[in-house]
Motif scaffolding. Structure first.
Motif, short mmCIF file in Angstrom:
data_model
loop_
_atom_site.label_atom_id
_atom_site.label_comp_id
_atom_site.label_asym_id
_atom_site.label_seq_id
_atom_site.Cartn_x
_atom_site.Cartn_y
_atom_site.Cartn_z
N ASN A 1 11.51 -1.63 -6.35
CA ASN A 1 11.45 -0.18 -6.15
C ASN A 1 11.38 0.51 -7.51
O ASN A 1 12.37 0.57 -8.25
CB ASN A 1 12.68 0.28 -5.38
CG ASN A 1 12.67 1.75 -5.05
OD1 ASN A 1 11.86 2.52 -5.56
ND2 ASN A 1 13.56 2.17 -4.17
N PHE B 1 6.63 -0.62 -6.15
CA PHE B 1 6.30 0.36 -5.12
C PHE B 1 7.19 1.58 -5.33
O PHE B 1 8.26 1.50 -5.91
CB PHE B 1 6.51 -0.23 -3.72
CG PHE B 1 7.96 -0.45 -3.36
CD1 PHE B 1 8.70 0.54 -2.72
CD2 PHE B 1 8.61 -1.64 -3.69
CE1 PHE B 1 10.04 0.34 -2.40
CE2 PHE B 1 9.95 -1.84 -3.38
CZ PHE B 1 10.67 -0.84 -2.73
N ARG C 1 7.33 6.29 -5.47
CA ARG C 1 6.63 7.54 -5.76
C ARG C 1 6.17 7.63 -7.21
O ARG C 1 5.31 8.43 -7.54
CB ARG C 1 7.54 8.74 -5.45
CG ARG C 1 7.87 8.90 -3.97
CD ARG C 1 8.77 10.11 -3.76
NE ARG C 1 9.09 10.32 -2.35
CZ ARG C 1 8.34 11.02 -1.49
NH1 ARG C 1 7.20 11.55 -1.92
NH2 ARG C 1 8.70 11.15 -0.23
N SER D 1 3.01 2.97 -10.13
CA SER D 1 3.42 1.97 -9.14
C SER D 1 2.19 1.26 -8.59
O SER D 1 1.14 1.87 -8.41
CB SER D 1 4.20 2.62 -8.00
OG SER D 1 5.39 3.22 -8.47
N VAL E 1 1.79 0.13 -5.57
CA VAL E 1 1.56 0.87 -4.32
C VAL E 1 2.39 2.13 -4.41
O VAL E 1 3.62 2.07 -4.52
CB VAL E 1 1.95 0.04 -3.08
CG1 VAL E 1 1.70 0.86 -1.82
CG2 VAL E 1 1.15 -1.25 -3.02
N ARG E 2 1.72 3.28 -4.38
CA ARG E 2 2.41 4.56 -4.60
C ARG E 2 2.50 5.37 -3.32
O ARG E 2 1.51 5.48 -2.57
CB ARG E 2 1.70 5.37 -5.68
CG ARG E 2 2.50 6.61 -6.14
CD ARG E 2 1.92 7.17 -7.41
NE ARG E 2 0.69 7.92 -7.17
CZ ARG E 2 0.64 9.23 -6.92
NH1 ARG E 2 1.75 9.93 -6.83
NH2 ARG E 2 -0.52 9.81 -6.73
N LEU E 3 3.69 5.88 -3.06
CA LEU E 3 3.90 6.80 -1.94
C LEU E 3 3.50 8.19 -2.39
O LEU E 3 4.18 8.82 -3.21
CB LEU E 3 5.36 6.76 -1.49
CG LEU E 3 5.77 7.73 -0.38
CD1 LEU E 3 4.94 7.51 0.88
CD2 LEU E 3 7.25 7.61 -0.09
N VAL F 1 2.24 9.55 6.47
CA VAL F 1 2.38 8.83 5.21
C VAL F 1 1.01 8.69 4.55
O VAL F 1 0.02 8.37 5.21
CB VAL F 1 2.98 7.43 5.44
CG1 VAL F 1 3.13 6.67 4.13
CG2 VAL F 1 4.32 7.52 6.15
N LEU G 1 -0.51 6.53 1.27
CA LEU G 1 -0.25 5.52 0.24
C LEU G 1 -1.49 5.35 -0.64
O LEU G 1 -2.63 5.56 -0.19
CB LEU G 1 0.10 4.17 0.87
CG LEU G 1 1.35 4.10 1.74
CD1 LEU G 1 1.53 2.67 2.27
CD2 LEU G 1 2.59 4.54 0.99
N ARG H 1 -3.26 2.62 -3.61
CA ARG H 1 -3.26 1.38 -4.39
C ARG H 1 -4.62 1.23 -5.07
O ARG H 1 -5.66 1.25 -4.40
CB ARG H 1 -3.00 0.17 -3.49
CG ARG H 1 -2.94 -1.15 -4.27
CD ARG H 1 -2.44 -2.31 -3.42
NE ARG H 1 -3.38 -2.65 -2.37
CZ ARG H 1 -3.04 -3.29 -1.25
NH1 ARG H 1 -1.79 -3.60 -1.04
NH2 ARG H 1 -3.96 -3.59 -0.35
N LEU I 1 9.17 5.18 2.58
CA LEU I 1 9.37 4.28 1.45
C LEU I 1 9.49 2.83 1.91
O LEU I 1 9.05 1.91 1.23
CB LEU I 1 10.61 4.70 0.65
CG LEU I 1 10.73 4.07 -0.75
CD1 LEU I 1 9.51 4.42 -1.61
CD2 LEU I 1 12.01 4.51 -1.43
N CYS J 1 6.03 1.78 2.25
CA CYS J 1 5.44 1.55 0.93
C CYS J 1 5.80 0.16 0.41
O CYS J 1 4.94 -0.56 -0.12
CB CYS J 1 5.93 2.64 -0.03
SG CYS J 1 5.09 2.68 -1.62
#
Length: 470
Positions: free
Chosen positions: A228, A248, A250, A254, A256-258, A272, A274, A276, A294, A297
């Motif tokens: 995280n 991952f 916010r 990252s 994979v980004r929220l 949601v 996301l 990448r 999250l 994510c």
């Protein structure tokens, strides 16, 4: 499992040969009620139970083909693998179970995903399993079996044709994750967060972080750790040389980004977005709770490592439904909407549940029924006061409290005795009180640590004789 494999795995002695079969991997089978045809019964002995007490000749009629343990009953004519004798019978069955789990892990050639963290383990594990279904058979932890017995049973139960095993790993004390990691040896380790859960067993949050980080100690070059990026304590953990870090969250950068997490469908769903590698997807989780974004994510980061594209992930995740007693929406026949979050509670998960309740569209009252949060140590007073204060600013119409800790907090904040707050020392007493205050079209959150028995209140609310809405 053949009888030879069983004996080799537990380092036991074949006393009576038996047919090949699976192992009872549901802890409820300790009382033999869930034994299916062709199963071996592993007679686990604990501090408060002894599986050997349930070994009778009628087990065979229930489908049991053999017993793994220290002894069998008289006239037992079927399979029996006897464990090595130890001074402590309780320990020798647990040691044998752990050996069997390690043996199963050594046989399994697929990927093992180990998931740990203070909150969100079960939800994230479930999301990961859904996202990986297109890769083939996915085996995952059953229910909340995330301790020493549960992880061993998860490994023992891996089907021969499984491609991936997703293993939930819980802990209450230092050293427990290390033991679990040694058993399941995850090729992909996931650390979701570090929060004040079981804090009474640790000096500070940093010690909890170090305990969660024990999952990394069994990882080897080529393995992957999914972390995280938004949690400084998670990010402070040292990753072994050669283990790839996948992030991952916010935070910019990252893997994979929220990008977006917002309520939709009147608060009963979460939209949601996301991202990448500049690719973005949007989907809706058909369950309440922004915290689910999250979790999703994290699941996207894991599935991406195993070759699932972001669009494939977005297509699969709307199949997710809440796990039993974890933000589970239940619309009762009497019209009351119940958010059943009675499996466990800590400050972080309780705040998330209150936020969930605040964001839900409601034609009646918003009611928060909260049970004490346990194992918080010196932080318990402040934690309960903070949660109650949050209820006040969140404009919750009614708050009902169960347990000494919340009652003390209400008294300190001068909330006890008001019309808005109902207090009771136990859930059964509150279940009787609350019936007079609930109306159809109310939305009721029920949240508390497992030992507070808050499910009693859920059942009582369902039983209130109200005329449902048309």
């Amino acid at each position: 499992w053949s009888v030879s494999e069983i004996a080799e795995a537990v380092n036991g002695k074949i006393v009576k040969w038996g047919s090949p079969g699976t192992i009872c991997t549901d802890t409820r089978s300790l009382n033999t009620s869930t034994i299916a045809a062709g199963q071996w019964f592993f007679a686990i002995t604990g501090e408060n139970f002894d599986g050997h007490d349930f070994i009778t000749s009628d087990l065979y009629s229930k489908g049991c083909v053999g017993v793994i343990g220290n002894k069998v009953c008289e006239n037992w004519e079927w399979g029996f693998v006897k464990l090595q004798e130890e001074e402590d019978d309780c320990q020798n069955t647990l040691i044998a179970l752990e050996k069997m789990g390690i043996y199963a892990r050594n046989k399994f050639k697929g990927n093992v995903v180990g998931v740990t963290g203070s909150v969100g383990k079960t939800t994230t594990r479930t999301m990961i399993a859904i996202a990986l279904e297109n890769l083939g058979l996915v085996h995952q932890t059953n229910g909340n079996q995330n301790n020493q017995i549960g992880v061993a049973l998860t490994m023992i139960g891996i089907p021969g044709n499984a491609q991936v095993a997703v293993v939930e790993m819980g802990m209450r004390r230092k050293g427990e994750i290390l033991k679990l990691a040694g058993m399941c040896r995850p090729s992909i380790g996931v650390i979701l967060n570090v929060e004040p859960a079981h804090l009474e067993n640790f000096g500070c949050l940093k010690e909890i972080a170090n305990a969660k980080g024990e999952i990394l100690k069994e990882m080897k070059p080529g393995d992957i750790c999914v972390m995280n990026a938004d949690d400084p304590l998670v990010m402070s953990l040292p990753v072994p040389l050669g283990v790839k870090k996948v992030l991952f969250g916010r935070r910019m950068g990252s893997d994979v980004r929220l990008v977006v997490a917002e309520n939709t469908n009147g608060g009963y769903g979460v939209r949601v977005v996301l991202e990448r590698n500049t690719e973005m997807v949007e989907f809706v989780i058909q369950s309440p709770g922004l915290h689910l974004a999250l979790n999703a994510c994290a699941a996207a980061a894991v599935s991406g490592v195993l070759g699932v594209s972001l669009p494939e992930f977005a297509y699969s995740l709307p199949r997710f439904t809440p796990v039993n007693m974890r933000s589970e929406l239940d619309i009762a026949e009497n019209g009351v909407r119940i958010i059943n979050d009675t499996y466990n509670a800590n400050p972080t998960s309780t705040k998330a549940a209150i936020s969930l309740l605040k964001g839900i569209e409601c034609r009646g009252k918003r009611v928060a029924i909260l049970g004490d949060m346990l194992e918080l140590g010196p932080a318990e007073v402040e934690a309960h006061e903070t949660v109650l204060s949050l209820c006040c600013v969140a404009s919750i119409d009614m708050v009902a409290l169960v347990g000494k800790k919340f009652i003390s907090a209400a008294e300190k904040l001068k909330l006890s005795g008001t019309k808005k707050v109902i207090c009771s020392l136990d859930s059964e007493a509150l279940a009787l009180q609350i019936a007079e205050s609930i109306n159809k079209d109310d939305v009721v959150l029920v949240k508390g640590s497992r030992s507070m028995k808050m499910e009693t209140i859920v059942d009582a609310i369902k039983a209130i004789p109200l005329e449902p809405s048309v």
